[in-house]
Write a protein that holds these residues in place. Structure first.
Motif, PDB file in Angstrom:
ATOM      1  N   PRO A 172     -10.979  -0.899  -2.930  1.00 47.61           N
ATOM      2  CA  PRO A 172     -11.784  -1.920  -3.616  1.00 47.61           C
ATOM      3  C   PRO A 172     -11.679  -3.279  -2.941  1.00 47.61           C
ATOM      4  O   PRO A 172     -10.580  -3.740  -2.602  1.00 47.61           O
ATOM      5  CB  PRO A 172     -11.182  -1.941  -5.025  1.00 47.61           C
ATOM      6  N   GLY A 173     -12.831  -3.889  -2.739  1.00 49.25           N
ATOM      7  CA  GLY A 173     -12.866  -5.226  -2.163  1.00 49.25           C
ATOM      8  C   GLY A 173     -12.821  -5.274  -0.654  1.00 49.25           C
ATOM      9  O   GLY A 173     -12.870  -6.360  -0.069  1.00 49.25           O
ATOM     10  N   LYS A 174     -12.710  -4.109  -0.025  1.00 45.73           N
ATOM     11  CA  LYS A 174     -12.652  -4.075   1.436  1.00 45.73           C
ATOM     12  C   LYS A 174     -13.768  -3.210   1.998  1.00 45.73           C
ATOM     13  O   LYS A 174     -14.343  -2.371   1.299  1.00 45.73           O
ATOM     14  CB  LYS A 174     -11.292  -3.569   1.905  1.00 45.73           C
ATOM     15  N   ASP A 175     -14.041  -3.379   3.266  1.00 44.04           N
ATOM     16  CA  ASP A 175     -15.103  -2.630   3.922  1.00 44.04           C
ATOM     17  C   ASP A 175     -14.619  -1.224   4.273  1.00 44.04           C
ATOM     18  O   ASP A 175     -13.405  -0.939   4.263  1.00 44.04           O
ATOM     19  CB  ASP A 175     -15.540  -3.356   5.191  1.00 44.04           C
ATOM     20  N   LEU A 176     -15.570  -0.370   4.572  1.00 47.37           N
ATOM     21  CA  LEU A 176     -15.238   0.975   5.026  1.00 47.37           C
ATOM     22  C   LEU A 176     -14.424   0.906   6.317  1.00 47.37           C
ATOM     23  O   LEU A 176     -14.736   0.143   7.229  1.00 47.37           O
ATOM     24  CB  LEU A 176     -16.510   1.772   5.275  1.00 47.37           C
ATOM     25  N   GLU A 177     -13.406   1.753   6.367  1.00 43.35           N
ATOM     26  CA  GLU A 177     -12.524   1.820   7.533  1.00 43.35           C
ATOM     27  C   GLU A 177     -12.625   3.208   8.156  1.00 43.35           C
ATOM     28  O   GLU A 177     -12.469   4.215   7.449  1.00 43.35           O
ATOM     29  CB  GLU A 177     -11.077   1.554   7.113  1.00 43.35           C
ATOM     30  N   GLY A 178     -12.886   3.272   9.445  1.00 43.58           N
ATOM     31  CA  GLY A 178     -12.919   4.544  10.137  1.00 43.58           C
ATOM     32  C   GLY A 178     -11.539   5.156  10.208  1.00 43.58           C
ATOM     33  O   GLY A 178     -10.581   4.481  10.573  1.00 43.58           O
ATOM     34  N   VAL A 179     -11.447   6.436   9.883  1.00 50.73           N
ATOM     35  CA  VAL A 179     -10.161   7.134   9.886  1.00 50.73           C
ATOM     36  C   VAL A 179     -10.090   8.107  11.061  1.00 50.73           C
ATOM     37  O   VAL A 179      -9.148   8.069  11.849  1.00 50.73           O
ATOM     38  CB  VAL A 179      -9.964   7.893   8.562  1.00 50.73           C
ATOM     39  N   ALA A 180     -11.065   8.996  11.149  1.00 52.17           N
ATOM     40  CA  ALA A 180     -11.085  10.001  12.215  1.00 52.17           C
ATOM     41  C   ALA A 180     -12.508  10.504  12.373  1.00 52.17           C
ATOM     42  O   ALA A 180     -13.199  10.723  11.375  1.00 52.17           O
ATOM     43  CB  ALA A 180     -10.147  11.151  11.890  1.00 52.17           C
ATOM     44  N   THR A 181     -12.921  10.683  13.617  1.00 50.71           N
ATOM     45  CA  THR A 181     -14.283  11.154  13.874  1.00 50.71           C
ATOM     46  C   THR A 181     -14.264  12.122  15.050  1.00 50.71           C
ATOM     47  O   THR A 181     -13.338  12.103  15.873  1.00 50.71           O
ATOM     48  CB  THR A 181     -15.236   9.991  14.184  1.00 50.71           C
ATOM     49  N   VAL A 182     -15.322  12.937  15.117  1.00 49.53           N
ATOM     50  CA  VAL A 182     -15.399  13.911  16.202  1.00 49.53           C
ATOM     51  C   VAL A 182     -16.842  14.281  16.492  1.00 49.53           C
ATOM     52  O   VAL A 182     -17.671  14.328  15.574  1.00 49.53           O
ATOM     53  CB  VAL A 182     -14.583  15.175  15.858  1.00 49.53           C
ATOM     54  N   GLY A 183     -17.137  14.547  17.745  1.00 48.00           N
ATOM     55  CA  GLY A 183     -18.458  14.974  18.132  1.00 48.00           C
ATOM     56  C   GLY A 183     -18.535  16.473  18.290  1.00 48.00           C
ATOM     57  O   GLY A 183     -17.612  17.204  17.936  1.00 48.00           O
TER      58      GLY A 183
END
Length: 123
Positions: free
Chosen positions: A40-51
């Motif tokens: 709450p109150g913060k922007d989305l944070e990237g955790v893990a991604t993959v192509g």
């Protein structure tokens, strides 16, 4: 395109959870996908991604503790979270996009999102 997350819950510090994201309406093996989280109150944070190829990209805050994997036959992406810390508490979202992002852990350009699943780490 639809993404449905599951697997969130409450755990004590040091515990583990596995999140799942089932994709429909597209082939998960052809999209760039990932996990983001938000408090709450913060922007989305990237955790893990993959192509569709290559190794997953992890945020420094989760490296060595979280593991992203995909089962293309089951159209499902997973996030295994170990050694959870209170600061990992957030709503976790599954996301997907067709193109390959320049900055994988930045939310810009991700078009499809799930509804989110809550993860709470507390003693």
């Amino acid at each position: 395109v639809q993404l449905v997350e599951s697997g969130g819950g409450s755990v004590q510090p040091g515990g583990s959870l596995r999140l799942s994201c089932v994709g429909s309406g597209f082939r998960v093996d052809t999209y760039y996908m990932g996990w983001f989280r938000q408090v709450p109150g913060k922007d989305l944070e990237g955790v893990a991604t993959v192509g569709s190829s290559g190794a997953p990209v992890y945020a420094d805050t989760v490296k060595g503790r979280f593991t992203l994997s995909k089962d293309n036959d089951e159209s499902t992406m997973y996030l295994q979270m170990n050694d959870l810390k209170p600061e990992d508490s957030a709503v976790y979202f599954c996301t997907a996009r067709r193109d390959w992002p320049r900055n994988p852990l930045v939310k810009l350009g991700y078009r499809y999102w799930g509804q989110g699943t809550q993860v709470t780490v507390s003693s």
